[in-house]
Design an enzyme around this catalytic site. Structure first.
Site, PDB file in Angstrom:
ATOM      1  N   ILE A  60     137.080 -20.402  21.320  1.00 17.97           N
ATOM      2  CA  ILE A  60     138.303 -19.627  21.071  1.00 17.97           C
ATOM      3  C   ILE A  60     139.191 -19.928  22.279  1.00 17.97           C
ATOM      4  CG2 ILE A  60     137.226 -17.559  22.116  1.00 17.97           C
ATOM      5  CD1 ILE A  60     139.007 -15.794  20.423  1.00 17.97           C
ATOM      6  N   SER A  61     140.442 -20.281  22.038  1.00 18.36           N
ATOM      7  CA  SER A  61     141.308 -20.743  23.127  1.00 18.36           C
ATOM      8  C   SER A  61     141.644 -19.604  24.092  1.00 18.36           C
ATOM      9  CB  SER A  61     142.600 -21.316  22.555  1.00 18.36           C
ATOM     10  OG  SER A  61     142.310 -22.285  21.565  1.00 18.36           O
ATOM     11  N   GLN A  62     142.064 -20.006  25.279  1.00 21.26           N
ATOM     12  CA  GLN A  62     142.532 -19.066  26.305  1.00 21.26           C
ATOM     13  C   GLN A  62     143.715 -18.263  25.740  1.00 21.26           C
ATOM     14  OE1 GLN A  62     144.700 -21.227  29.154  1.00 21.26           O
ATOM     15  NE2 GLN A  62     144.581 -19.686  30.772  1.00 21.26           N
TER      16      GLN A  62
END
Ligand code: SAH
Length: 217
Positions: A60-62
């Site tokens: 899950i991206s930043q």
């Protein structure tokens, strides 16, 4: 600290402090419970300033990079959005808070199933997820949408996926990490008739976009 307080801190210290000003983006990030989208043992880290593994070698991206990409899409509440790389479904939920319809494509079936189950549980009714190679576009799946107002690619692309450019409406915006396997440049394409405007917004690092018009392995 309660998750709600952690979420507000995330918005203040990671998102607003780095220059995101679109209130619709900030409101969506205050609302969507990011900790529900990460594996249970990572929940205590859900609001931290980094990406988190979600299984199958994906992340899950930043929070900040997601906020920046969504702000750059300049969404209107009537917009139809195509997302490539559903992953955890977190960004899908943010998009669904801000746009009319979100079609999202994920190539890994187990991730798509998990995201779909969670988004259903959260009562989103404007999200459609399909398991496929997103570089080929949405195709004939329901809902039948031929042109999207915004397209967001959440994986690193070695070339511009032409099929997706074709499915962009006039004045439509596409945001993608464009570059090599290990580092990319956040790039925005805007369709203006037969022309494509191209702007760049700095470096980023994403997992690879794997598919017919992406990386082939
Ligand atoms: N926005 C997501 C990011 C997930 S990581 C989140 O925050 O959770 C990127 C995702 O893109 C991975 O789940 C990966 O499986 C998926 N992906 C890679 N290539 C793809 C392709 N050609 N079509 C659809 N999904 C793809």
């Amino acid at each position: 600290m309660r998750f709600e307080e952690q979420r507000e801190l995330m918005v203040q210290e990671q998102i607003i402090s780095r220059g995101i000003t679109d209130e619709k983006v900030l409101d969506a990030m205050r609302k969507v419970e990011r900790h529900l989208f990460v594996p249970e043992h990572s929940r205590y880290n859900a609001y931290q300033d980094f990406p988190i593994p979600i299984g199958e070698g994906q992340t899950i991206s930043q929070p900040y990079i997601i906020a920046l990409m969504i702000e750059l899409l300049e969404l209107k509440s009537s917009d139809k959005v195509l997302e490539i790389g559903t992953g955890s479904g977190y960004q899908t939920a943010l998009l669904a808070e801000m746009a009319d319809t979100v079609c999202s494509i994920e190539r890994i079936a187990s991730l798509a199933r998990k995201a779909r189950d969670l988004l259903n549980k959260l009562n989103y009714e404007n999200i459609y997820i399909k398991v496929s190679d997103g570089t080929k576009g949405w195709g004939n799946t329901y809902p039948s949408i031929k042109e999207f107002d915004a397209i967001i690619i959440s994986a690193g692309a070695p070339k511009i996926p032409e099929k997706l450019v074709e499915q962009l409406a006039n004045n439509g915006r596409m945001i993608l990490p464009y570059g090599n396997r290990f580092s990319q440049i956040l790039t925005r394409l805007t369709k203006r008739g037969n022309d494509i405007d191209r702007e760049e917004f700095g470096g980023c690092i994403f997992v690879p976009l794997i598919g017919k018009y992406g990386w082939t392995y």
